[in-house]
Motif scaffolding. Structure first.
Motif, PDB file in Angstrom:
ATOM      1  N   VAL A 103    -137.532   8.162  18.088  1.00 16.57           N
ATOM      2  CA  VAL A 103    -136.082   8.466  18.806  1.00 16.57           C
ATOM      3  C   VAL A 103    -134.471   7.251  17.870  1.00 16.57           C
ATOM      4  N   ARG A 104    -134.132   7.442  17.890  1.00 15.27           N
ATOM      5  CA  ARG A 104    -133.319   6.151  17.037  1.00 15.27           C
ATOM      6  C   ARG A 104    -132.229   5.827  18.141  1.00 15.27           C
ATOM      7  N   VAL A 105    -131.576   4.251  18.611  1.00 14.54           N
ATOM      8  CA  VAL A 105    -130.690   4.426  18.969  1.00 14.54           C
ATOM      9  C   VAL A 105    -129.309   4.377  17.651  1.00 14.54           C
ATOM     10  N   ILE A 111    -124.398  -3.900  16.876  1.00 17.26           N
ATOM     11  CA  ILE A 111    -125.766  -4.793  18.359  1.00 17.26           C
ATOM     12  C   ILE A 111    -126.864  -4.653  17.147  1.00 17.26           C
ATOM     13  N   GLN A 112    -126.868  -5.591  15.667  1.00 22.33           N
ATOM     14  CA  GLN A 112    -127.849  -5.255  15.199  1.00 22.33           C
ATOM     15  C   GLN A 112    -129.514  -5.496  15.553  1.00 22.33           C
ATOM     16  N   GLU A 113    -129.294  -7.009  16.792  1.00 19.00           N
ATOM     17  CA  GLU A 113    -131.140  -6.821  16.843  1.00 19.00           C
ATOM     18  C   GLU A 113    -131.680  -5.981  18.165  1.00 19.00           C
ATOM     19  N   CYS A 115    -130.398  -2.507  18.349  1.00 17.92           N
ATOM     20  CA  CYS A 115    -130.458  -0.991  17.735  1.00 17.92           C
ATOM     21  C   CYS A 115    -129.587  -0.811  15.818  1.00 17.92           C
ATOM     22  N   GLU A 116    -129.995   0.509  15.861  1.00 17.85           N
ATOM     23  CA  GLU A 116    -129.239   0.635  14.599  1.00 17.85           C
ATOM     24  C   GLU A 116    -127.379   0.556  14.760  1.00 17.85           C
ATOM     25  N   THR A 117    -126.853   0.577  13.830  1.00 19.10           N
ATOM     26  CA  THR A 117    -125.406   0.418  14.233  1.00 19.10           C
ATOM     27  C   THR A 117    -124.956   2.533  13.563  1.00 19.10           C
ATOM     28  N   ARG A 121    -124.282   9.321   8.243  1.00 15.28           N
ATOM     29  CA  ARG A 121    -124.953  10.249   7.885  1.00 15.28           C
ATOM     30  C   ARG A 121    -127.341  10.296   7.854  1.00 15.28           C
ATOM     31  N   ARG A 122    -126.562   8.379   8.527  1.00 16.08           N
ATOM     32  CA  ARG A 122    -128.016   8.129   8.942  1.00 16.08           C
ATOM     33  C   ARG A 122    -128.043   8.850  10.200  1.00 16.08           C
ATOM     34  N   ALA A 123    -127.634   9.134  10.994  1.00 15.20           N
ATOM     35  CA  ALA A 123    -127.670   9.877  12.063  1.00 15.20           C
ATOM     36  C   ALA A 123    -127.964  11.478  11.535  1.00 15.20           C
ATOM     37  N   VAL A 124    -127.428  12.001  10.917  1.00 15.60           N
ATOM     38  CA  VAL A 124    -127.764  13.038  10.857  1.00 15.60           C
ATOM     39  C   VAL A 124    -129.192  13.564  10.208  1.00 15.60           C
ATOM     40  N   ARG A 125    -129.800  12.688   9.358  1.00 15.05           N
ATOM     41  CA  ARG A 125    -130.900  12.403   8.780  1.00 15.05           C
ATOM     42  C   ARG A 125    -132.108  11.894   9.674  1.00 15.05           C
ATOM     43  N   HIS A 126    -132.113  11.150  10.934  1.00 17.07           N
ATOM     44  CA  HIS A 126    -132.508  11.086  11.859  1.00 17.07           C
ATOM     45  C   HIS A 126    -132.719  12.574  12.818  1.00 17.07           C
ATOM     46  N   GLU A 128    -132.425  15.883  11.145  1.00 15.79           N
ATOM     47  CA  GLU A 128    -133.717  16.433  10.425  1.00 15.79           C
ATOM     48  C   GLU A 128    -134.562  16.236  10.368  1.00 15.79           C
ATOM     49  N   LYS A 129    -134.872  15.060  10.866  1.00 11.31           N
ATOM     50  CA  LYS A 129    -136.401  14.668  10.716  1.00 11.31           C
ATOM     51  C   LYS A 129    -137.292  14.287  11.787  1.00 11.31           C
ATOM     52  N   GLY A 130    -136.072  15.113  13.257  1.00 13.74           N
ATOM     53  CA  GLY A 130    -136.985  15.641  13.830  1.00 13.74           C
ATOM     54  C   GLY A 130    -136.938  14.857  14.949  1.00 13.74           C
TER      55      GLY A 130
HETATM   56  P1  GTP Z   1    -135.718   6.908   7.162  1.00 13.21           P
HETATM   57  O1  GTP Z   1    -135.158   5.689   6.912  1.00 13.21           O
HETATM   58  O2  GTP Z   1    -135.675   8.254   7.300  1.00 13.21           O
HETATM   59  O3  GTP Z   1    -137.544   6.437   6.897  1.00 13.21           O
HETATM   60  O4  GTP Z   1    -135.493   5.770   8.949  1.00 13.21           O
HETATM   61  P2  GTP Z   1    -136.236   5.285   9.345  1.00 13.21           P
HETATM   62  O5  GTP Z   1    -136.041   4.746  10.839  1.00 13.21           O
HETATM   63  O6  GTP Z   1    -137.363   5.141  10.349  1.00 13.21           O
HETATM   64  O7  GTP Z   1    -136.283   3.958   9.354  1.00 13.21           O
HETATM   65  P3  GTP Z   1    -136.084   2.353   9.144  1.00 13.21           P
HETATM   66  O8  GTP Z   1    -137.165   1.330   8.101  1.00 13.21           O
HETATM   67  O9  GTP Z   1    -134.636   1.746   8.812  1.00 13.21           O
HETATM   68  O10 GTP Z   1    -136.277   2.199  10.407  1.00 13.21           O
HETATM   69  C1  GTP Z   1    -136.981   1.415  11.300  1.00 13.21           C
HETATM   70  C2  GTP Z   1    -137.240   1.025  12.347  1.00 13.21           C
HETATM   71  O11 GTP Z   1    -135.780  -0.034  12.510  1.00 13.21           O
HETATM   72  C3  GTP Z   1    -137.130   1.967  13.482  1.00 13.21           C
HETATM   73  O12 GTP Z   1    -136.991   2.249  14.670  1.00 13.21           O
HETATM   74  C4  GTP Z   1    -135.388   2.114  13.417  1.00 13.21           C
HETATM   75  O13 GTP Z   1    -134.108   2.296  14.793  1.00 13.21           O
HETATM   76  C5  GTP Z   1    -134.936   0.280  13.307  1.00 13.21           C
HETATM   77  N1  GTP Z   1    -133.882  -0.022  13.002  1.00 13.21           N
HETATM   78  C6  GTP Z   1    -133.206  -0.187  11.548  1.00 13.21           C
HETATM   79  N2  GTP Z   1    -131.991  -0.359  11.756  1.00 13.21           N
HETATM   80  C7  GTP Z   1    -131.865  -0.994  12.234  1.00 13.21           C
HETATM   81  C8  GTP Z   1    -130.673  -2.543  12.693  1.00 13.21           C
HETATM   82  O14 GTP Z   1    -129.665  -2.428  12.527  1.00 13.21           O
HETATM   83  N3  GTP Z   1    -130.512  -2.649  14.014  1.00 13.21           N
HETATM   84  C9  GTP Z   1    -132.215  -2.417  14.548  1.00 13.21           C
HETATM   85  N4  GTP Z   1    -132.187  -3.060  15.732  1.00 13.21           N
HETATM   86  N5  GTP Z   1    -132.921  -1.589  14.315  1.00 13.21           N
HETATM   87  C10 GTP Z   1    -133.002  -0.494  13.263  1.00 13.21           C
END
Ligand code: GTP
Length: 243
Positions: A103-105, A111-113, A115-117, A121-126, A128-130
């Motif tokens: 799961v990715r939020v 709020i970088q600390e 979750c992701e912003t 394109r990143r959302a779509v990639r996630h 696609e990876k299931g």
């Molecule tokens: P791929 O690029 O497809 O490998 O996706 P990924 O999400 O596994 O890659 P990445 O190495 O970027 O992320 C690893 C973990 O770090 C995941 O749990 C992400 O949600 C988290 N993460 C990535 N970017 C951020 C961010 O800006 N803030 C926070 N808090 N977590 C992040």
């Protein structure tokens, strides 16, 4: 794909209200309900469909209500509500990960600390990876509901449908609590939903869905297996708003 066809869905966006997580207390996060919601999402995901999620924040703060007393302005109230959706998103992420899902939020407010912003394109990639992607913090703007945010994200990620998971099993021609002969509508048009003021979602969300021919499914999330059955094609369990 023709979004109005009966082909199986490839990608869906499910919208849950924050209140749904509150359980009997009516406030906060009921852990049993959270686990139930996570299992329902897991069963949807198990069909092979790609899943995006939006969860409201009304179990913690409702922007409109917070601003009613006049102490908190509507804009700040809405921002507080957006932060509440981040809390629900992180809780849901944890519950889903306990079930072994990836799961990715992504938050519309940085709020970088935590979750992701949100990056489309990143959302779509996630997806696609299931991975399941939970979109938090609404649209990042006040004066928009989480229904509108969910509709916007659904359109952006190219979802085949937005599923509004509610406490009711669909849309009725009159209030089923008051009228015994109330009939459930299997389908209705966006125009009728807007014209008859059927508050499936707020008008902004319905208009956005209409402009982009995004079907809206309304269904009951509290019947176990409902969401999965609908994904698998049992459309008698819901109402659909479409052209
Ligand atoms: P791929 O690029 O497809 O490998 O996706 P990924 O999400 O596994 O890659 P990445 O190495 O970027 O992320 C690893 C973990 O770090 C995941 O749990 C992400 O949600 C988290 N993460 C990535 N970017 C951020 C961010 O800006 N803030 C926070 N808090 N977590 C992040």
């Amino acid at each position: 794909m023709d979004k109005n066809s009966n082909e199986p869905y490839k990608r869906v966006l499910v919208k849950f209200s924050g209140e749904a997580l509150a359980g009997k207390d009516g406030f906060g996060i009921d852990l049993e309900v959270l686990e139930y919601v996570a299992r329902e999402i897991q069963s949807v995901h198990s069909t092979g469909v790609e899943v995006g999620i939006v969860i409201g924040g009304g179990n913690i703060v409702r922007g409109v209500s917070a601003s009613k007393g006049g102490i908190i302005g509507r804009t700040s109230g809405d921002y507080m509500g957006m932060l509440a959706t981040v809390i629900n998103a992180v809780a849901t992420q944890e519950a889903l990960e306990r079930l072994g899902l990836f799961v990715r939020v992504q938050s519309a407010i940085e709020i970088q600390e935590i979750c992701e912003t949100y990056i489309y394109r990143r959302a779509v990639r996630h997806l696609e990876k299931g991975r399941i992607v939970i979109f938090a913090a609404g649209t990042g703007n006040p004066f928009f509901t989480t229904d509108t945010a969910a509709t916007l994200r659904a359109i952006e990620i190219g979802a085949d449908v937005i599923i509004k998971a509610t406490k009711v099993d669909g849309i009725y021609d009159k209030d089923p609590n008051c009228f015994q002969d109330a009939q459930k509508l299997s389908t209705l048009t966006y125009d009728r939903a807007l014209h008859d003021n059927i508050k499936v979602m707020d008008d902004t969300a319905i208009a956005l869905a209409k402009d982009n021919a995004l079907p809206i499914i309304v269904c009951n999330m509290f019947k176990t297996g409902n969401l999965k059955s609908i994904i698998l094609g049992n459309r008698s369990l819901c109402s659909i708003v479409k052209n």
